[in-house]
Enzyme design. Structure first.
Site, PDB file in Angstrom:
ATOM      1  N   ARG A  35       0.822  -1.207   0.000  1.00 13.10           N
ATOM      2  CA  ARG A  35       0.000   0.000   0.000  1.00 13.10           C
ATOM      3  C   ARG A  35       0.857   1.258   0.000  1.00 13.10           C
ATOM      4  O   ARG A  35       0.514   2.254  -0.618  1.00 13.10           O
ATOM      5  CB  ARG A  35      -0.925   0.012   1.221  1.00 13.10           C
ATOM      6  N   LYS A 202     -13.562 -15.565   7.885  1.00 15.91           N
ATOM      7  CA  LYS A 202     -15.015 -15.442   7.868  1.00 15.91           C
ATOM      8  C   LYS A 202     -15.610 -15.564   6.482  1.00 15.91           C
ATOM      9  O   LYS A 202     -15.204 -14.870   5.560  1.00 15.91           O
ATOM     10  CB  LYS A 202     -15.414 -14.088   8.449  1.00 15.91           C
ATOM     11  N   GLY A 345      -5.425  -8.520   3.098  1.00 16.91           N
ATOM     12  CA  GLY A 345      -4.249  -8.107   3.856  1.00 16.91           C
ATOM     13  C   GLY A 345      -3.304  -9.256   4.130  1.00 16.91           C
ATOM     14  O   GLY A 345      -2.130  -9.228   3.731  1.00 16.91           O
ATOM     15  N   GLY A 371     -11.145  -5.583   1.973  1.00 15.72           N
ATOM     16  CA  GLY A 371     -12.594  -5.410   1.865  1.00 15.72           C
ATOM     17  C   GLY A 371     -13.008  -4.776   0.548  1.00 15.72           C
ATOM     18  O   GLY A 371     -14.008  -5.178  -0.051  1.00 15.72           O
TER      19      GLY A 371
HETATM   20  P1  ADP Z   1      -7.233 -11.696   4.433  1.00 13.80           P
HETATM   21  O1  ADP Z   1      -6.730 -10.651   5.397  1.00 13.80           O
HETATM   22  O2  ADP Z   1      -6.160 -12.197   3.525  1.00 13.80           O
HETATM   23  O3  ADP Z   1      -8.462 -11.233   3.701  1.00 13.80           O
HETATM   24  P2  ADP Z   1      -8.788 -13.005   6.433  1.00 13.80           P
HETATM   25  O4  ADP Z   1      -8.727 -11.749   7.211  1.00 13.80           O
HETATM   26  O5  ADP Z   1     -10.090 -13.424   5.874  1.00 13.80           O
HETATM   27  O6  ADP Z   1      -7.701 -12.976   5.262  1.00 13.80           O
HETATM   28  O7  ADP Z   1      -8.283 -14.220   7.351  1.00 13.80           O
HETATM   29  C1  ADP Z   1      -6.969 -14.331   7.769  1.00 13.80           C
HETATM   30  C2  ADP Z   1      -6.864 -15.076   9.048  1.00 13.80           C
HETATM   31  O8  ADP Z   1      -7.540 -16.312   8.992  1.00 13.80           O
HETATM   32  C3  ADP Z   1      -5.435 -15.391   9.389  1.00 13.80           C
HETATM   33  O9  ADP Z   1      -5.085 -14.700  10.546  1.00 13.80           O
HETATM   34  C4  ADP Z   1      -5.415 -16.899   9.602  1.00 13.80           C
HETATM   35  O10 ADP Z   1      -4.648 -17.299  10.711  1.00 13.80           O
HETATM   36  C5  ADP Z   1      -6.857 -17.205   9.843  1.00 13.80           C
HETATM   37  N1  ADP Z   1      -7.180 -18.613   9.570  1.00 13.80           N
HETATM   38  C6  ADP Z   1      -7.318 -19.212   8.391  1.00 13.80           C
HETATM   39  N2  ADP Z   1      -7.609 -20.520   8.540  1.00 13.80           N
HETATM   40  C7  ADP Z   1      -7.648 -20.768   9.866  1.00 13.80           C
HETATM   41  C8  ADP Z   1      -7.903 -21.913  10.661  1.00 13.80           C
HETATM   42  N3  ADP Z   1      -8.184 -23.106  10.120  1.00 13.80           N
HETATM   43  N4  ADP Z   1      -7.878 -21.764  12.011  1.00 13.80           N
HETATM   44  C9  ADP Z   1      -7.588 -20.575  12.570  1.00 13.80           C
HETATM   45  N5  ADP Z   1      -7.330 -19.463  11.866  1.00 13.80           N
HETATM   46  C10 ADP Z   1      -7.363 -19.534  10.539  1.00 13.80           C
HETATM   47 MG    MG Z   2      -7.579  -9.882   7.288  1.00 10.68          MG
END
Ligand code: ADP
Ligand code: MG
Length: 389
Positions: A35, A202, A345, A371
Site C-alpha cells: 500500500r 469469515k 491483507g 474489503g
Molecule cells: P485476508 O486478510 O487475507 O483477507 P482473512 O482476514 O479473511 O484474510 O483471514 C486471515 C486469518 O484467517 C489469518 O489470521 C489466519 O490465521 C486465519 N485462519 C485461516 N484458517 C484458519 C484456521 N483453520 N484456524 C484458525 N485461523 C485460521
Molecule cells: Mg484480514
C-alpha cells in the site's frame, strides 16, 4: 474513469493536489507494505510535474483526537522512501492547521512549491466518516485538484474519498488505475477455467463474491475457517475450530443448491463447483490447515486454470506448522500460467513472503484491497470509484 495519467501537465504545474492514500497500516510493516510502495509513483509523478502534494489518510477508528492513531510516524517512513522532506500538518477540530508555535500552516502550504505535506488522521474529525459536505468543502479549499490512490479505502463513503470530489476536479492515481484495470479483467471476461480460492477467517465477508461468481467460476477451492463453516453446515464434526456459526445456514444452502440432482450429501467434499478439503491438519481439537491430499488436488486444479482469484489463507499460517497449505497454494499459483489476482491483507503479505521471486511474473497481480477488493468482485459499486467515473 478520469485518470491522473491523462491530465495535461499544465494543469498540474504550480497546483496543489490533495492525494488520498491508504496509510492504515502497522508502522513496522509500512516500509515494505504494497500500500505504501504502491503510492510512490503517483507522488513522484506529481512532484516531478511541479505540483504540491497534500497527502490525506486515516488510521484506525479513533474516537476524536487520539495521539496513538496519529499519522505522524509516516512522515519519517515516507520521507525515507521518497528521499524528500515531508511537512506534517496538524489541525484542530475545525480543521484549522495548528503546528505548535506555527499556527499558520495553511499559509505555508500555499507558498511552498513541489513540497509534500501529510495531513493528520482525518478520522479525528467527526465529519469524515459521515461524508459531511461542510468538511468536504473546507478540505477542498486547500487544493486545486484531487487524486484518489486509495483503492483499499474506496468502499467507504467518507469525505476524503467521496464528498470531496464534489468540490474539486478528481482523478484516479496510478495505483487506483492498476487495481481497476486488473480487477476489471476478472469482472468482464476472465479466461476459463476460472478458479476462485477462498480461505481466511469469515465466510460472511466473501459471500458477495461467491454469489457474484457462482455461475461464472469453474471451481471454488475452499480452505481456512470458511471450510469449517461448510463442514459444520453438513453436521460434520469440527471440534473447537474457528467457525462462523451464524453463517452455517447460508453455507449449507450454497452447498445444497449446488449438489448435482440426486446427490444427497457430501461426496468427496464436492458440490458442483464448490470443492472442500478432502483432508485437514488437526491439533488440539482444531482444524488448522488443509492436508497434503487437498494441497495436491487444489494444485492440479490451479495448474489447469487460466484465471485465478485468491483471497484468504488456507490455515492458521501465522504458526509455521500450519502454513503448508497456504504455501502450497502460493507455489501452485506461482508455477501456473494463469492470470492471477491475489488479495486480502494477510493473503497478500503471505504470498509475497512465499514467493519472493514473484516480480518475475507479470501475470500475477497483488491487490492492495482487502474489503474493497471483495466488494468490487462482488459486483458492488464502490463509492470512491463511482465518483471518478
Ligand atoms: P485476508 O486478510 O487475507 O483477507 P482473512 O482476514 O479473511 O484474510 O483471514 C486471515 C486469518 O484467517 C489469518 O489470521 C489466519 O490465521 C486465519 N485462519 C485461516 N484458517 C484458519 C484456521 N483453520 N484456524 C484458525 N485461523 C485460521
Ligand atoms: Mg484480514
Amino acid at each position: 474513469m478520469k485518470f491522473l495519467r491523462n491530465l495535461p501537465k499544465e494543469k498540474i504545474f504550480g497546483k496543489t493536489c490533495l492525494l488520498r492514500v491508504d496509510l492504515n497500516i502497522a508502522e513496522k510493516e509500512a516500509k515494505n507494505s504494497p500500500r505504501i510502495l504502491g503510492i510512490l509513483p503517483t507522488i513522484k509523478f506529481l512532484i516531478k510535474n511541479g505540483a504540491k502534494v497534500i497527502l490525506l489518510g486515516h488510521r484506525g477508528r479513533p474516537n476524536g483526537f487520539d495521539k496513538k492513531q496519529s499519522l505522524k510516524p509516516f512522515v519519517k517512513i515516507l520521507s525515507n522512501l521518497l528521499n524528500k522532506k515531508i511537512y506534517f500538518i496538524d489541525f484542530d477540530k475545525n480543521l484549522n492547521f495548528t503546528n505548535g508555535k506555527d499556527k499558520d500552516r495553511k499559509k505555508n502550504v500555499a507558498t511552498a512549491s513541489s513540497s509534500i505535506f501529510l495531513l493528520e488522521n482525518l478520522r479525528f474529525l467527526r465529519g469524515e466518516l459521515k461524508n459531511d459536505l461542510k468538511l468536504a468543502k473546507q478540505l477542498s479549499s486547500f487544493g486545486d485538484f484531487y487524486v484518489n490512490d486509495a483503492f483499499s479505502g474506496s468502499h467507504r463513503a467518507n469525505v476524503s474519498v467521496s464528498a470531496i470530489t464534489k468540490f474539486l476536479p478528481s482523478y484516479a492515481g496510478f495505483l487506483m488505475e492498476k487495481e481497476i484495470k486488473n480487477l476489471s479483467i476478472i469482472m468482464k471476461n476472465p479466461k476459463k477455467p476460472l478458479t476462485i480460492i477462498l480461505g481466511g477467517a469469515k465466510i460472511s465477508s466473501k459471500l458477495g463474491l461467491i454469489n457474484n461468481f457462482m455461475s461464472k467460476a469453474d471451481y471454488f477451492l475452499i480452505g481456512g475457517g470458511i471450510a469449517n463453516t461448510f463442514f459444520a453446515a453438513q453436521n460434520l464434526p469440527i471440534g473447537d475450530s474457528i467457525n462462523e456459526k451464524s453463517m452455517e445456514k447460508e453455507a449449507g444452502k450454497l452447498f445444497k443448491n449446488n449438489l448435482p440432482i440426486g446427490q444427497a450429501g457430501l461426496s468427496a467434499g464436492r458440490a458442483g463447483n464448490i470443492i472442500l478439503p478432502i483432508d485437514v491438519v488437526i491439533s488440539k481439537r482444531k482444524i488448522l490447515d488443509i492436508g497434503q491430499n487437498t494441497i495436491n488436488l487444489y494444485s492440479q486444479i490451479i495448474k489447469k486454470s487460466k484465471t485465478i482469484i485468491w483471497n484468504g489463507p488456507m490455515g492458521y499460517f501465522e504458526d509455521k506448522k500450519f502454513a503448508k497449505g497456504s504455501q502450497g497454494i502460493a507455489r501452485a499459483i506461482l508455477k501456473s500460467r494463469a492470470f492471477a489476482v491475489v488479495g486480502g491483507g494477510e493473503t497478500a503479505s503471505l504470498f509475497k513472503l512465499q514467493t519472493a521471486d514473484y516480480k518475475l511474473r507479470t501475470n500475477i497481480f497483488i491487490s492492495t484491497g482487502g474489503g474493497a477488493m471483495l466488494e468490487y468482485l462482488a459486483g458492488k459499486k464502490l463509492p470512491g470509484i463511482e465518483v471518478l467515473q
